[in-house]
Design an enzyme around this catalytic site. Structure first.
Site, PDB file in Angstrom:
ATOM      1  N   ARG A  93       0.872  -1.212   0.074  1.00  0.00           N
ATOM      2  CA  ARG A  93      -0.028   0.060  -0.030  1.00  0.00           C
ATOM      3  C   ARG A  93       0.781   1.093  -0.052  1.00  0.00           C
ATOM      4  NH1 ARG A  93      -3.955  -2.556  -1.870  1.00  0.00           N
ATOM      5  NH2 ARG A  93      -5.199  -3.742  -0.465  1.00  0.00           N
TER       6      ARG A  93
ATOM      7  N   LYS B  41      -6.263   1.567   1.739  1.00  0.00           N
ATOM      8  CA  LYS B  41      -7.565   0.328   1.855  1.00  0.00           C
ATOM      9  C   LYS B  41      -7.158  -0.810   2.835  1.00  0.00           C
ATOM     10  CE  LYS B  41      -9.147  -2.975  -1.604  1.00  0.00           C
ATOM     11  NZ  LYS B  41      -9.048  -3.573  -2.985  1.00  0.00           N
TER      12      LYS B  41
END
Length: 142
Positions: free
Chosen positions: A42, A79
């Site tokens: 991420r 996320k």
């Protein structure tokens, strides 16, 4: 190569515990699993080309070494993680002989050289030797 866009890499760094193991019978692969791997991914995917994004934990360690300069990026919606503070790795400090130029530009020039080589070669052939007996699945931890 003329007419081609330059390669621009984005990088992400996170550190922590992982699980590792060999997965697959026909084509075994060494894989890393866990929240640390997902967070590092991420950091890369929410970053910007030509920059290195770090989690707060990594940024704290780099900053405390006195060898790196960091810049807060602020809160980002990540996320699967929620809101996280992230930081940009800017450069090596005066006391660090390996500055951003050494760290990032070498990676970028290496990637560009690989792209140039691929463009000049007509084709590549890969020879893969298959084991006579498929290895058993193994999982380890740390």
């Amino acid at each position: 190569v003329k007419g081609m866009a330059a390669i621009r890499l984005r990088m992400g760094i996170h550190s922590g515990p992982v699980m590792a193991g060999i997965v697959g019978h026909l084509m075994p692969r060494y894989c890393l699993f866990g929240d640390t791997v997902n967070t590092a991914s991420r950091m890369e995917s929410t970053g910007e080309a030509g920059r290195i994004q770090c989690s707060t934990g990594v940024a704290t360690k780099l900053r405390s070494s006195g060898m790196y300069s960091m810049e807060s990026r602020g809160l980002l919606q990540i996320k699967g993680k929620g809101c996280m503070n992230t930081e940009w790795l800017l450069a090596g400090s005066e006391s660090n002989p390996c500055s951003r130029t050494c760290f990032v530009d070498r990676a970028l020039s290496g990637a560009q050289a690989l792209a140039d080589d691929v463009q000049t070669q007509p084709s590549y052939t890969m020879l893969v030797q298959q084991p006579s007996v498929a290895p058993k699945m193994a999982v380890g931890g740390g």
